[in-house]
Design an enzyme around this catalytic site. Structure first.
Site, PDB file in Angstrom:
ATOM      1  N   ASP A   1      55.252  -4.668  31.660  1.00  0.00           N
ATOM      2  CA  ASP A   1      54.031  -4.491  32.448  1.00  0.00           C
ATOM      3  C   ASP A   1      53.139  -3.391  31.912  1.00  0.00           C
ATOM      4  O   ASP A   1      52.000  -3.244  32.358  1.00  0.00           O
ATOM      5  CB  ASP A   1      54.390  -4.170  33.905  1.00  0.00           C
TER       6      ASP A   1
ATOM      7  N   HIS B   1      63.422   0.449  33.282  1.00  0.00           N
ATOM      8  CA  HIS B   1      63.858  -0.908  33.601  1.00  0.00           C
ATOM      9  C   HIS B   1      65.302  -0.852  34.054  1.00  0.00           C
ATOM     10  O   HIS B   1      66.081  -0.057  33.523  1.00  0.00           O
ATOM     11  CB  HIS B   1      63.732  -1.817  32.363  1.00  0.00           C
TER      12      HIS B   1
HETATM   13  N1  CMC Z   1      58.866   7.395  36.118  1.00  0.00           N
HETATM   14  C1  CMC Z   1      59.602   8.513  36.321  1.00  0.00           C
HETATM   15  N2  CMC Z   1      60.931   8.524  36.521  1.00  0.00           N
HETATM   16  C2  CMC Z   1      61.574   7.328  36.527  1.00  0.00           C
HETATM   17  C3  CMC Z   1      60.876   6.123  36.327  1.00  0.00           C
HETATM   18  C4  CMC Z   1      59.486   6.173  36.101  1.00  0.00           C
HETATM   19  N3  CMC Z   1      58.783   5.045  35.922  1.00  0.00           N
HETATM   20  N4  CMC Z   1      61.759   5.087  36.379  1.00  0.00           N
HETATM   21  C5  CMC Z   1      62.956   5.635  36.610  1.00  0.00           C
HETATM   22  N5  CMC Z   1      62.851   7.002  36.694  1.00  0.00           N
HETATM   23  C6  CMC Z   1      63.960   7.957  36.858  1.00  0.00           C
HETATM   24  C7  CMC Z   1      64.474   7.985  38.286  1.00  0.00           C
HETATM   25  O1  CMC Z   1      63.802   8.944  39.065  1.00  0.00           O
HETATM   26  C8  CMC Z   1      65.938   8.300  38.078  1.00  0.00           C
HETATM   27  O2  CMC Z   1      66.029   9.682  37.770  1.00  0.00           O
HETATM   28  P1  CMC Z   1      67.341  10.536  38.223  1.00  0.00           P
HETATM   29  O3  CMC Z   1      68.483   9.916  37.476  1.00  0.00           O
HETATM   30  O4  CMC Z   1      67.019  11.911  37.803  1.00  0.00           O
HETATM   31  O5  CMC Z   1      67.451  10.368  39.711  1.00  0.00           O
HETATM   32  C9  CMC Z   1      66.298   7.552  36.789  1.00  0.00           C
HETATM   33  O6  CMC Z   1      65.057   7.467  36.068  1.00  0.00           O
HETATM   34  C10 CMC Z   1      66.844   6.141  37.015  1.00  0.00           C
HETATM   35  O7  CMC Z   1      65.902   5.424  37.823  1.00  0.00           O
HETATM   36  P2  CMC Z   1      66.287   4.384  38.964  1.00  0.00           P
HETATM   37  O8  CMC Z   1      65.133   4.253  39.895  1.00  0.00           O
HETATM   38  O9  CMC Z   1      67.622   4.748  39.539  1.00  0.00           O
HETATM   39  O10 CMC Z   1      66.475   3.068  38.111  1.00  0.00           O
HETATM   40  P3  CMC Z   1      66.468   1.595  38.663  1.00  0.00           P
HETATM   41  O11 CMC Z   1      67.210   0.779  37.685  1.00  0.00           O
HETATM   42  O12 CMC Z   1      66.941   1.547  40.075  1.00  0.00           O
HETATM   43  O13 CMC Z   1      64.910   1.191  38.678  1.00  0.00           O
HETATM   44  C11 CMC Z   1      62.768   0.533  37.961  1.00  0.00           C
HETATM   45  C12 CMC Z   1      64.278   0.507  37.655  1.00  0.00           C
HETATM   46  C13 CMC Z   1      62.071  -0.471  37.042  1.00  0.00           C
HETATM   47  C14 CMC Z   1      62.546   0.084  39.396  1.00  0.00           C
HETATM   48  C15 CMC Z   1      62.211   1.958  37.728  1.00  0.00           C
HETATM   49  O14 CMC Z   1      62.391   2.348  36.393  1.00  0.00           O
HETATM   50  C16 CMC Z   1      60.740   2.089  38.116  1.00  0.00           C
HETATM   51  O15 CMC Z   1      60.436   2.338  39.281  1.00  0.00           O
HETATM   52  N6  CMC Z   1      59.791   1.908  37.116  1.00  0.00           N
HETATM   53  C17 CMC Z   1      58.367   1.921  37.441  1.00  0.00           C
HETATM   54  C18 CMC Z   1      57.964   0.550  37.974  1.00  0.00           C
HETATM   55  C19 CMC Z   1      57.896  -0.509  36.893  1.00  0.00           C
HETATM   56  O16 CMC Z   1      57.326  -0.288  35.831  1.00  0.00           O
HETATM   57  N7  CMC Z   1      58.468  -1.699  37.194  1.00  0.00           N
HETATM   58  C20 CMC Z   1      58.425  -2.840  36.288  1.00  0.00           C
HETATM   59  C21 CMC Z   1      59.758  -3.186  35.740  1.00  0.00           C
HETATM   60  S1  CMC Z   1      59.631  -4.334  34.344  1.00  0.00           S
HETATM   61  C22 CMC Z   1      59.027  -5.808  35.019  1.00  0.00           C
HETATM   62  C23 CMC Z   1      60.085  -6.542  35.745  1.00  0.00           C
HETATM   63  O17 CMC Z   1      60.802  -7.330  35.113  1.00  0.00           O
HETATM   64  O18 CMC Z   1      60.211  -6.332  36.958  1.00  0.00           O
END
Ligand code: CMC
Length: 419
Positions: free
Chosen positions: A355, A298
């Site tokens: 989710d 998240h």
């Molecule tokens: N599986 C594997 N690796 C992950 C995941 C995941 N679900 N989420 C984040 N990471 C890793 C990412 O690769 C990065 O690694 P590194 O630092 O080595 O490059 C690190 O964790 C930080 O991730 P980020 O993408 O920079 O974080 P963000 O804040 O930009 O994204 C997110 C947040 C929710 C988009 C992301 O965690 C994600 O894609 N999760 C899966 C989709 C999901 O479940 N979304 C629902 C969110 S909750 C409902 C809502 O309110 O929207």
């Protein structure tokens, strides 16, 4: 409340940036004059550290795993309140008295009929159109019927949207499944009428309560992607229906609300593949795979998503009420345990989010996977409307970020023959 100032100096010029402190002691540096004073703009991809507004609606501490609506803990609201009471709280800032809540519920019931054109528009859409696209079409259709003052945050406008939204979501689901619409029953309460319109039969108390709880948990989440979209669209004085459509579109994406659909599809994929969760955990850790574990991580929570904790309990209640022994739940538990103990997830603070479990309940209740995100939208509608109302009441300016241009500098136009 401005308490102190931060001085930023650049190229011999300086700017005094007042510090604004919120009621929970969050501090922000106000850079409104920074560009005029120094020529600098701020750059923050994905608004990871940018406060776009001041809001009195929802407080979230991602490090501590806290979520409160108008000061009330999400766990208390999920246990003791109900969805329309929470909607009232978000909209007007206080819990209603019995008289206020009865009046609010009566207004929601009285205004819930949707015009016949909505059914016609939905039926005209190509078969198999994603429910989120259908929901956008249904919502914007209302703007052709209700034109009075809909860019103003009047009670009439707000109630109209909230009252009709469950009817739209149920109609979208029926249309997606190729089923006849069920008439709106104004004698039923908000959630019971929605379930009745979706399934054509009265839902059990356990299911109605679980649905109500899920809607409460989704009701607001401060400045998330879809809410920011609603505020952004609304800031141009676009009407409430257009603003809500901005939110629906943003919510659809699998990184946001679309994750509930993606989680279930992923659990099904793992089940079909033989159920070896370790293979998928390894893939999620391998950046080259481009695979992510949906329902984990998240932007703001760096701790257990408090909503996920509550949903997990509801999942058990619903599955046992329906006597369902879902293999997907077992796979979900294994994934959760693997992620909670694996250093990749632990180091990055990737916990199960809202989710992760909601799809399992929606699936057990009988919702088709493709409509899951419309259910998130149904929960989020009071939040979107409350945030839109707050933005209007605060007379916020049009949203219009700056950029740092990285393209070609000025060059002469070349005639087509000489390129
Ligand atoms: N599986 C594997 N690796 C992950 C995941 C995941 N679900 N989420 C984040 N990471 C890793 C990412 O690769 C990065 O690694 P590194 O630092 O080595 O490059 C690190 O964790 C930080 O991730 P980020 O993408 O920079 O974080 P963000 O804040 O930009 O994204 C997110 C947040 C929710 C988009 C992301 O965690 C994600 O894609 N999760 C899966 C989709 C999901 O479940 N979304 C629902 C969110 S909750 C409902 C809502 O309110 O929207």
């Amino acid at each position: 409340m401005a308490e102190e100032k931060i001085i930023i100096s650049y190229n011999g010029k300086s700017s005094e940036c007042p510090v604004t402190i919120g009621t929970e002691n969050e501090a922000a540096m106000d850079i409104a004059n920074l560009r005029d004073d120094t020529g600098l703009v701020t750059l923050d991809f994905g608004y990871k550290n940018t406060g776009a507004t001041k809001s009195a609606i929802t407080f979230l501490d991602g490090e501590l795993g806290i979520l409160r609506y108008r000061g009330y803990e999400i766990a208390d609201l999920a246990e003791k309140s109900n969805f329309t009471e929470v909607a009232y709280l978000l909209l007007y800032g206080e819990l209603p008295t019995k008289i206020q809540l009865d009046e609010f519920n009566s207004k929601l019931q009285a205004n819930s009929d949707v015009p016949a054109e909505v059914a016609a528009i939905l039926k005209a859409m190509p078969k198999g159109t994603h429910p989120m696209a259908q929901l956008t079409a249904a919502t914007i259709t209302l703007s052709g019927v209700y034109t009075k003052d809909v860019s103003k945050a009047t009670d009439e406008t707000i109630i109209n949207v909230l009252a009709k939204f469950p009817v739209l979501v149920a109609m979208v689901m029926r249309n997606y499944e190729g089923l006849d619409f069920i008439p709106n029953d104004k004698s039923l309460d908000y959630v019971s009428n929605f379930l009745n319109m979706a399934f054509g039969k009265k839902a059990s108390p356990v299911i109605t309560e679980a649905m109500d709880k899920l809607l409460i948990l989704h009701a607001d989440h401060e400045q998330n992607c879809s809410t920011s979209a609603v505020r952004m669209v609304g800031s141009s004085n676009a009407n409430i229906y257009a603003s809500i459509c901005g939110g629906i579109a943003a919510l659809w994406g699998p990184l946001h609300g679309g994750a509930n659909q993606a989680v279930l599809e992923q659990l099904e994929q793992i089940e079909k593949d033989g159920g070896d969760t370790s293979k998928f955990v390894a893939m999620a850790k391998d950046k080259a795979s481009g695979f992510r574990l949906m329902g984990f991580g998240h932007r703001v929570y760096k701790n257990f998503d408090p909503r996920a904790k509550i949903i997990k309990k509801s999942t058990d209640d619903v599955l046992s009420d329906l006597n369902i022994n879902d293999k997907k739940l077992k796979i979900a538990m294994e994934l959760e345990q693997a992620a909670l103990h694996d250093s990749y997830f632990v180091d990055r603070k990737l916990y199960p989010n809202v989710d992760f479990y909601s799809g399992i309940i929606y699936n057990a209740i009988g919702f088709p996977t493709d409509v899951f995100t419309t259910l998130f939208a149904l929960g989020r509608i009071p939040g979107w409307v409350s945030q839109w109302k707050e933005m209007k009441e605060n007379k916020e300016p049009i949203g219009r970020p700056r950029q740092i241009y990285t393209g070609a500098t000025v060059r002469p136009y070349s005639e087509i023959g000489s390129r």
